[in-house]
Write an enzyme that holds these catalytic residues in place. Structure first.
Site, mmCIF file in Angstrom:
data_model
loop_
_atom_site.group_PDB
_atom_site.id
_atom_site.type_symbol
_atom_site.label_atom_id
_atom_site.label_comp_id
_atom_site.label_asym_id
_atom_site.label_seq_id
_atom_site.Cartn_x
_atom_site.Cartn_y
_atom_site.Cartn_z
ATOM 1 N N ASN A 199 64.521 58.068 60.842
ATOM 2 C CA ASN A 199 64.092 58.414 61.971
ATOM 3 C C ASN A 199 62.648 57.787 62.008
ATOM 4 O O ASN A 199 61.961 57.282 61.036
ATOM 5 C CB ASN A 199 64.282 59.661 62.287
ATOM 6 C CG ASN A 199 63.387 60.630 61.494
ATOM 7 O OD1 ASN A 199 62.321 60.672 61.285
ATOM 8 N ND2 ASN A 199 64.092 61.554 60.602
ATOM 9 N N ASP B 6 69.486 65.677 59.290
ATOM 10 C CA ASP B 6 70.653 66.402 59.207
ATOM 11 C C ASP B 6 71.693 66.265 58.259
ATOM 12 O O ASP B 6 72.562 67.035 57.691
ATOM 13 C CB ASP B 6 70.950 66.899 60.595
ATOM 14 C CG ASP B 6 70.012 67.642 61.265
ATOM 15 O OD1 ASP B 6 69.297 68.639 60.813
ATOM 16 O OD2 ASP B 6 69.639 67.419 62.522
ATOM 17 N N LYS C 72 74.075 47.054 46.028
ATOM 18 C CA LYS C 72 74.038 46.623 47.346
ATOM 19 C C LYS C 72 75.612 46.327 48.126
ATOM 20 O O LYS C 72 76.421 45.491 47.295
ATOM 21 C CB LYS C 72 73.374 45.483 47.584
ATOM 22 C CG LYS C 72 73.240 45.097 49.054
ATOM 23 C CD LYS C 72 72.117 43.717 49.144
ATOM 24 C CE LYS C 72 72.587 43.614 50.722
ATOM 25 N NZ LYS C 72 71.803 42.119 50.961
ATOM 26 N N PRO D 42 70.925 70.428 53.482
ATOM 27 C CA PRO D 42 70.506 71.699 53.369
ATOM 28 C C PRO D 42 69.509 71.845 54.845
ATOM 29 O O PRO D 42 68.797 70.984 55.047
ATOM 30 C CB PRO D 42 69.933 71.949 52.315
ATOM 31 C CG PRO D 42 69.614 70.796 51.600
ATOM 32 C CD PRO D 42 70.558 69.970 52.260
ATOM 33 N N ASP D 43 69.561 73.026 55.454
ATOM 34 C CA ASP D 43 68.385 73.250 56.496
ATOM 35 C C ASP D 43 67.437 73.973 55.690
ATOM 36 O O ASP D 43 67.429 75.260 55.378
ATOM 37 C CB ASP D 43 69.270 74.244 57.661
ATOM 38 C CG ASP D 43 68.154 74.421 58.850
ATOM 39 O OD1 ASP D 43 66.939 74.363 58.465
ATOM 40 O OD2 ASP D 43 68.612 74.368 59.891
ATOM 41 N N ILE D 44 66.480 73.252 55.679
ATOM 42 C CA ILE D 44 65.261 73.631 54.495
ATOM 43 C C ILE D 44 64.493 75.089 55.179
ATOM 44 O O ILE D 44 64.275 76.060 54.652
ATOM 45 C CB ILE D 44 64.269 72.574 54.092
ATOM 46 C CG1 ILE D 44 65.043 71.359 53.681
ATOM 47 C CG2 ILE D 44 63.291 72.865 53.595
ATOM 48 C CD1 ILE D 44 64.115 69.953 53.925
ATOM 49 N N PHE E 275 59.356 73.294 64.204
ATOM 50 C CA PHE E 275 58.961 72.278 65.098
ATOM 51 C C PHE E 275 60.353 71.842 65.823
ATOM 52 O O PHE E 275 61.457 71.882 65.053
ATOM 53 C CB PHE E 275 58.429 70.838 65.001
ATOM 54 C CG PHE E 275 56.955 70.719 64.730
ATOM 55 C CD1 PHE E 275 56.262 71.450 63.919
ATOM 56 C CD2 PHE E 275 56.246 70.375 65.877
ATOM 57 C CE1 PHE E 275 54.760 71.485 63.988
ATOM 58 C CE2 PHE E 275 54.944 70.174 66.079
ATOM 59 C CZ PHE E 275 54.246 70.864 64.834
ATOM 60 N N LYS F 291 67.447 79.787 63.300
ATOM 61 C CA LYS F 291 67.065 79.476 62.043
ATOM 62 C C LYS F 291 66.001 80.470 61.445
ATOM 63 O O LYS F 291 65.288 80.637 60.547
ATOM 64 C CB LYS F 291 65.886 78.300 62.056
ATOM 65 C CG LYS F 291 66.837 76.807 62.173
ATOM 66 C CD LYS F 291 65.987 75.684 62.663
ATOM 67 C CE LYS F 291 66.594 74.484 62.912
ATOM 68 N NZ LYS F 291 67.062 73.543 61.773
HETATM 69 O O1 PMT Z 1 55.643 62.293 62.314
HETATM 70 P P1 PMT Z 1 55.257 62.123 63.750
HETATM 71 O O2 PMT Z 1 55.441 60.749 64.246
HETATM 72 O O3 PMT Z 1 53.755 62.516 63.949
HETATM 73 O O4 PMT Z 1 56.123 62.864 64.990
HETATM 74 C C1 PMT Z 1 55.884 64.152 64.977
HETATM 75 C C2 PMT Z 1 57.268 65.042 65.128
HETATM 76 C C3 PMT Z 1 57.947 64.636 66.331
HETATM 77 C C4 PMT Z 1 58.072 64.491 63.916
HETATM 78 C C5 PMT Z 1 56.948 66.359 64.989
HETATM 79 O O5 PMT Z 1 56.206 66.886 66.053
HETATM 80 C C6 PMT Z 1 58.294 67.289 65.274
HETATM 81 O O6 PMT Z 1 58.907 67.664 66.105
HETATM 82 N N1 PMT Z 1 58.834 67.495 63.881
HETATM 83 C C7 PMT Z 1 60.150 68.340 63.743
HETATM 84 C C8 PMT Z 1 61.199 67.160 64.054
HETATM 85 C C9 PMT Z 1 62.645 67.649 63.738
HETATM 86 O O7 PMT Z 1 63.353 67.192 62.837
HETATM 87 O O8 PMT Z 1 63.173 68.673 64.557
HETATM 88 P P2 PMT Z 1 64.510 69.468 64.552
HETATM 89 O O9 PMT Z 1 64.351 69.816 66.142
HETATM 90 O O10 PMT Z 1 65.513 68.252 64.244
HETATM 91 O O11 PMT Z 1 64.508 70.270 63.720
HETATM 92 C C10 PMT Z 1 63.969 71.863 63.895
HETATM 93 C C11 PMT Z 1 63.177 72.236 62.746
HETATM 94 O O12 PMT Z 1 64.158 72.374 61.604
HETATM 95 C C12 PMT Z 1 61.969 71.513 62.066
HETATM 96 O O13 PMT Z 1 60.975 72.297 61.937
HETATM 97 C C13 PMT Z 1 62.697 70.619 61.008
HETATM 98 O O14 PMT Z 1 61.583 70.332 59.863
HETATM 99 C C14 PMT Z 1 63.651 71.810 60.275
HETATM 100 N N2 PMT Z 1 64.811 71.159 59.809
HETATM 101 C C15 PMT Z 1 65.615 70.405 60.454
HETATM 102 C C16 PMT Z 1 66.758 70.064 59.586
HETATM 103 C C17 PMT Z 1 66.799 70.253 58.313
HETATM 104 N N3 PMT Z 1 67.883 69.880 57.506
HETATM 105 N N4 PMT Z 1 65.965 71.035 57.622
HETATM 106 C C18 PMT Z 1 64.891 71.506 58.196
HETATM 107 O O15 PMT Z 1 63.851 72.131 57.721
#
Ligand code: PMT
Length: 416
Positions: free
Chosen positions: A218, A287, A297, A313-315, A331, A349
């Site tokens: 991403n 995800d 390849k 896994p959802d960390i 975030f 979460k």
């Molecule tokens: O890195 P930059 O270019 O500066 O951009 C910043 C940012 C937009 C990446 C940052 O501000 C941000 O929003 N980070 C979280 C991005 C994200 O994946 O969000 P989400 O809504 O998909 O996930 C929600 C939360 O679950 C996040 O804290 C994520 O780290 C966590 N997560 C998600 C999926 C997963 N499998 N494990 C996780 O821990």
């Protein structure tokens, strides 16, 4: 390396401070400023603009700081002693005192036409300007617009003071006295509730391989997570930054763990959580990952129209299940219905707080130097307007620090 010392009953950290001196009669006060900073255990290096040298000689600052003074971007001898990139890296904090109307205007335009402005562009350290000029120059809408622009990009502005001016007039534009500048620095560095606490921060994207040369990923640049790590380290926390691939250098005073996939990030995070007080998930974790990874390849004929995916896994959810769990802040990156999706993630979460940012716009969110966010917690909602990720990170770490402090005090009360 940061050293600890005690200043008038207050605990402070000795820092590497880069002092920029621009042209103005107040430059003489900066000599005293260097002396006081050194008394407070800071290492000080000085850069002078050519106008500053009309007021005080570089030799004076060299004698008082104990280091050669940087004067010229294009001077082979001073670049050989410490080049502008090394000076930018040296600084924990840059202070420009006095900051003339001219240097403020050049900084606001992102110019790099002398050593001081080039270092300011190249640094990741926080920058504070301490303006000094005639009161009409200070009130001029152009100067005010330049100052506002610098604030928008995360510069702190200390002063100016009101009083009698060197030109014989009276008004707002006097440089702060050295004592007041030192106070600003020591307040910034004073012990915070997160001092010595361990904070684990994830940042950047993850890469999920399809074969040895292709991956799903991403747009995360890591800027938000790295800025948080730098701000937390600057606030005295022990920071462990676990990052996916980015183009950024790890911030100073941070333990850095580099990973590539979500599964590796999960493993790295799980190892750290038992010793961690606060967890911040700023990484954009994929995800899903391709169910099968080809050992060689793949040719285009190997791909069918559908790609089989397996959930990662959802960390952060796993972190929130730990007992006792660290303060867990996530975030939410959303293109639409930002508040609704963020609140849902906050609850599902099991987080203490969630920081929602809108992504997919021209500015803010992914791969941008600025961001604006809304933070939701049991205390309600807090809006942080658009600003540089550096400045935002300091504000968020300030909020997290206060919240952590309050939670700790509340849990002590409950035990009592
Ligand atoms: O890195 P930059 O270019 O500066 O951009 C910043 C940012 C937009 C990446 C940052 O501000 C941000 O929003 N980070 C979280 C991005 C994200 O994946 O969000 P989400 O809504 O998909 O996930 C929600 C939360 O679950 C996040 O804290 C994520 O780290 C966590 N997560 C998600 C999926 C997963 N499998 N494990 C996780 O821990």
């Amino acid at each position: 390396m940061a050293k600890r010392c005690s200043l008038r009953g207050k605990s402070t950290m000795g820092q590497s401070i880069l002092l920029g001196v621009s042209g103005g009669i107040a430059a003489y006060k900066s000599v005293d400023l260097v002396r006081r900073l050194r008394e407070n255990n800071h290492t000080v290096r000085v850069i002078m603009t050519s106008a500053a040298q009309s007021f005080v000689t570089p030799l004076t600052f060299q004698a008082i700081s104990g280091h050669p003074v940087g004067c010229d971007l294009l001077d082979a001898a001073s670049e050989a002693a410490m080049d502008h990139i090394s000076l930018a890296r040296f600084a924990d904090q840059i202070i420009i005192a006095p900051a003339s109307a001219d240097v403020i205007a050049r900084l606001a335009q992102g110019m790099a036409n002398d050593l001081l402005t080039a270092v300011c562009l190249a640094t990741t350290a926080p920058i504070a300007i301490v303006p000094a000029m005639n009161h009409r120059m200070w009130h001029n809408p152009l100067t005010q617009a330049n100052v506002a622009r610098l604030q928008q990009f995360g510069y702190a502005v200390w002063g100016p003071d009101e009083g009698a001016q060197a030109c014989g007039e009276y008004g707002l534009g006097r440089m702060l006295e050295p004592d007041a500048i030192v106070k600003h620095i020591e307040n910034k560095n004073s012990v915070t509730p997160i001092h010595s606490k361990t904070i684990v921060i994830t940042a950047g994207p993850t890469r999920e391989p399809l074969d040895p040369v292709r991956f799903i990923s991403n747009r995360s640049s890591g800027k938000m997570g790295y800025a948080l790590a730098a701000a937390a380290a600057h606030s005295g926390a022990k920071v462990i930054l676990i990052s996916g691939p980015t183009a950024l250098a790890p911030p100073k005073n941070v333990e850095f763990i580099s990973i590539e996939t979500a599964a590796q990030m999960y493993e790295a995070v799980m190892q750290q959580i038992p010793h961690c007080d606060i967890f911040i998930g700023a990484a954009a974790v994929a995800d899903f990952r391709p169910t099968a990874v080809a050992p060689q390849k793949s040719s285009k004929n190997d791909f069918s129209n559908t790609l089989a995916l397996t959930a990662n896994p959802d960390i952060i959810h796993a972190v929130a299940q730990f007992k006792p769990k660290p303060l867990t802040i996530g975030f939410a990156a959303e293109t639409h219905d930002v508040k609704l999706h963020a609140m849902r993630k906050w609850v599902d979460k099991g987080l203490d707080a969630i920081i929602a940012n809108q992504v997919g716009l021209a500015e803010g969110g992914f791969d941008s130097d600025v961001n604006s966010v809304d933070l939701y917690s049991a205390n309600g909602a807090t809006h942080f307007p658009q600003q540089s990720k550096t400045e935002l990170a300091y504000r968020l770490i300030g909020w997290i620090s206060n919240y952590y402090d309050k939670q700790t005090k509340d849990s002590i009360k409950n035990i009592g």
